[in-house]
Design a protein around this motif. Structure first.
Motif, mmCIF file in Angstrom:
data_model
loop_
_atom_site.group_PDB
_atom_site.id
_atom_site.type_symbol
_atom_site.label_atom_id
_atom_site.label_comp_id
_atom_site.label_asym_id
_atom_site.label_seq_id
_atom_site.Cartn_x
_atom_site.Cartn_y
_atom_site.Cartn_z
ATOM 1 N N THR A 199 58.992 62.133 76.638
ATOM 2 C CA THR A 199 58.234 63.347 76.968
ATOM 3 C C THR A 199 59.169 64.538 77.128
ATOM 4 O OG1 THR A 199 58.304 62.707 79.303
ATOM 5 C CG2 THR A 199 56.329 62.132 78.080
ATOM 6 N N GLN A 203 59.476 68.082 74.893
ATOM 7 C CA GLN A 203 59.539 69.417 75.486
ATOM 8 C C GLN A 203 60.747 70.205 74.961
ATOM 9 O OE1 GLN A 203 59.432 69.067 79.768
ATOM 10 N NE2 GLN A 203 57.762 67.599 79.702
ATOM 11 N N GLU A 355 59.209 56.997 82.144
ATOM 12 C CA GLU A 355 60.314 57.957 82.148
ATOM 13 C C GLU A 355 61.364 57.589 83.187
ATOM 14 O OE1 GLU A 355 58.797 62.244 81.407
ATOM 15 O OE2 GLU A 355 57.200 61.215 82.472
ATOM 16 N N TYR A 556 48.716 58.877 82.053
ATOM 17 C CA TYR A 556 50.166 58.866 81.853
ATOM 18 C C TYR A 556 50.537 58.098 80.588
ATOM 19 C CZ TYR A 556 55.142 58.314 82.722
ATOM 20 O OH TYR A 556 56.512 58.338 82.595
ATOM 21 N N ARG A 559 49.940 60.342 77.732
ATOM 22 C CA ARG A 559 50.957 61.388 77.664
ATOM 23 C C ARG A 559 52.241 60.864 77.034
ATOM 24 N NH1 ARG A 559 53.414 63.649 83.194
ATOM 25 N NH2 ARG A 559 55.487 64.090 82.407
ATOM 26 N N LEU A 560 52.638 59.646 77.387
ATOM 27 C CA LEU A 560 53.840 59.056 76.799
ATOM 28 C C LEU A 560 53.696 58.924 75.281
ATOM 29 C CD1 LEU A 560 54.922 56.125 79.166
ATOM 30 C CD2 LEU A 560 56.172 58.231 78.717
ATOM 31 N N ALA A 563 53.828 62.171 73.149
ATOM 32 C CA ALA A 563 55.128 62.851 73.071
ATOM 33 C C ALA A 563 56.061 62.245 72.033
ATOM 34 C CB ALA A 563 55.804 62.819 74.441
ATOM 35 N N ARG A 576 52.709 70.913 70.449
ATOM 36 C CA ARG A 576 52.162 70.292 71.653
ATOM 37 C C ARG A 576 52.141 71.331 72.763
ATOM 38 N NH1 ARG A 576 55.927 66.131 69.858
ATOM 39 N NH2 ARG A 576 57.492 67.462 70.769
#
Length: 610
Positions: A199, A203, A355, A556, A559-560, A563, A576
């Motif tokens: 993730t 970013q 993470e 979660y 989300r992982l 990414a 994203r």
């Protein structure tokens, strides 16, 4: 303006033009070429990726461009034209003005690039004051603006904080802010996301793309991750053993790659979602490094023995006290692992994913009793590990071995790698010294090294090679359970494939059980029978691999997966939402009582926290 948006026939002078770059190192009195006749251009606003595995020469190429190699043991030939000036011909004092001003570099490991004795604000301000005529107040204001630009939350309040107070992802953002301080025309990024969680990696990639659009910066991106290449690069240069084997538009490289090494690299890239048609773990295609060709895999048969778990973990808890004040009063606790429970069967791979800071590595260490659990129960073959004395634990570790995340820290620098691999074999009296030498030679060959390397020391190997040595050492005792803590995260794509295929082969032949700790979701999907997703010390979703990946339920988990870079250049311009938050802190008050989580069964064996 990028190369893609230029009008047909319009001539654009490149920001960087590398022409016949050749770099040699002085080895035992002779010059040895490690990079040969590399040529490419980087246009204004363009991103060019140099891709290849360890030893391909990609990082040496970037260091040659920056002239950061030691002058007495290296020799750089050819031309490096930046904004019309040949950097190779510049005197050193002029080159110092170029670095950080016209061209900046982001290195792979931010903690080794940041000075731990100075605040991050002072370090970025120094870069500004060095290249610009401004006051300290102006430098501070500009530094805060840069920190805000790279999405550091509460930038003004974090100006005076030291690097160790930042997460890995936030430290990398600081490095980007420092690199962009003087608005360079060219940014060289050398593996800037390799050590980051998926993730955070997403970013950072989005951040580089956004800053590039805003400032028109050209980017030279060094990586071995083909998913990252597809996501960020306009054009790609493929390097193999110091040679430039293919260059072209990224889409052409991916869809119509001509060189066999390029095709082999792409075939070995794990792709999230590629396991939908497979019921069991699937070996990776392996790149033959002598020919560059890929050998296609076969699906592993199901050898999981589901009658009785070889490892049982029940309500495992690990908390770390945080003392405050002169008297050591407990001011808080890190709730690192909280009520974690699972079973692991012979022949099975259970992956713990999440993470950094989620508690997955602490779980592995607590199971091994490398750190003492606060409470809970851990049994191996029905024997309670937590009740064992020192002698019993020593015998138990023949059955359970661990492959650590940092290979250099887990190898004794004063022992040859042959001695390191043989040591557990001899300590547990499993054979003679002669037999140990034979075992070492066999294990080195299995992990892709050569038997003659047994006489070398750890510092003589690359990071990936050191990790293979650690894997060989863990296999020496023929254990029943292996806890693999990020054991392939630092490896190149083909080496990663070889090591994982070796693990799958051993699992099949010896019914090994693997607790596979990783943040690489594409690899996890490929090797796992079951998957457990951890967040803030707790398992929030667990189930069969197909159920978790094809039907993720927890936010979660989704989300992982969202990414993960997709190795498809056609999706390069998709964006994203850029998140800025760090992983929430697991620190709680000393009297905090963690709530008992309830789980909802989505399908057979697929549980999600509610």
């Amino acid at each position: 303006m990028s190369a893609e948006t230029s009008r047909p026939g319009q001539a654009i002078d490149p920001v960087l033009s590398v022409q016949n770059l050749t770099t040699s190192f002085l080895v035992e009195g002779k010059w040895k070429q490690v990079v040969r006749d590399i040529s490419f251009d980087v246009a204004p606003g363009e991103t060019v990726a140099i891709v290849g595995e360890s030893g391909s020469g990609k990082s040496v190429t970037s260091l040659s461009i920056m002239r950061l190699l030691p002058q007495d043991t290296s020799r750089v030939e050819g031309k490096v034209i930046l904004n019309g000036r040949d950097l190779i011909a510049l005197p050193e004092d002029k080159m110092r003005q170029v670095r950080g001003n016209d061209v900046s570099m982001i290195f792979q490991e931010p903690m080794t690039s940041l000075n731990p004795l100075f605040t991050i604000g002072d370090q970025i301000s120094e870069a500004l004051l060095c290249h610009n005529d401004m006051s300290f107040a102006d430098a501070r204001a500009e530094t805060i603006r840069l920190l805000e630009k790279v999405r550091i939350p509460s930038a003004a309040s974090r100006f005076d904080e030291y690097p160790h107070r930042f997460s890995g992802g936030m430290r990398q953002r600081v490095m980007i802010a420092m690199a962009l301080a003087s608005r360079p025309k060219l940014l060289i990024a050398d593996e800037p996301t390799t050590a980051l969680d998926v993730t955070i990696q997403g970013q950072i990639l989005d951040l580089i793309k956004m800053l590039q659009e805003e400032q028109g910066t050209s980017v030279l991106f060094i990586t071995h991750d083909m998913g990252v290449v597809a996501e960020i690069a306009d054009r790609t240069v493929v390097m193999f053993r110091g040679d430039q084997v293919e260059t072209g538009a990224t889409a052409d490289i991916f869809h119509r790659g001509k060189h066999h090494y390029t095709r082999a690299l792409l075939s070995a890239v794990p792709v999230l979602g590629s396991m939908k048609q497979h019921d069991h773990p699937l070996r990776f295609p392996v790149v033959d490094t002598s020919t560059g060709e890929a050998v296609q895999p076969a699906e592993t048969p199901d050898t999981v023995m589901r009658d009785k778990p070889v490892l049982e973990v029940r309500n495992l808890v690990k908390r770390f006290d945080i003392p405050t004040g002169w008297l050591g009063r407990i001011g808080g606790r890190v709730y690192a692992v909280e009520n974690v429970s699972f079973d692991l069967f012979a022949g099975e791979t259970l992956s713990l994913v999440g993470e950094s800071g989620c508690g997955k590595s602490t779980t592995g260490r607590a199971i091994m009793r490398l750190i003492e659990p606060t409470s809970g129960a851990v049994t191996i073959d029905g024997k309670d590990i937590l009740a064992m004395n020192r002698h019993e634990m020593r015998q138990m570790r023949k059955s359970v071995q661990m492959i650590f995340q940092d290979p250099f820290a887990s190898l004794n620098p004063r022992m040859t790698v042959g001695q390191a691999i043989a040591e557990p074999y001899l300590e547990h009296k499993m054979g003679t010294a002669k037999q140990a030498r034979e075992v070492v030679a066999d294990l080195l060959a299995k992990v892709g090294l050569t038997p003659d390397m047994a006489s070398r020391y750890p510092h003589e190997f690359s990071g990936g090679q050191r990790q293979r040595i650690c894997i060989a050492r863990a296999l020496a005792l023929e254990p029943k359970v292996i806890v693999a803590d990020e054991s392939v995260s630092a490896l190149d794509v083909s080496v990663k494939a070889q090591v994982i295929n070796l693990m799958l082969d051993l699992q099949q032949s010896l019914n090994l059980a693997f607790l596979f700790i990783s943040h690489d979701m594409a690899v996890v999907e490929r090797v796992s029978h079951r998957v457990a997703v951890m967040y803030l010390g707790e398992i929030v979703e667990i189930g069969p691999r197909a159920a978790v990946f094809n039907n993720p339920q927890h936010d979660y988990t989704k989300r992982l997966m969202a990414a993960v870079p997709v190795p498809d250049p056609d999706r390069r311009h998709e964006k994203r939402p850029t998140a800025t938050e760090e992983l929430k802190s697991p620190i709680r008050a000393p009297d905090y009582n963690a709530p008992q989580r309830q789980f909802r069964e989505v399908s057979s064996g697929h549980l999600v926290a509610v």
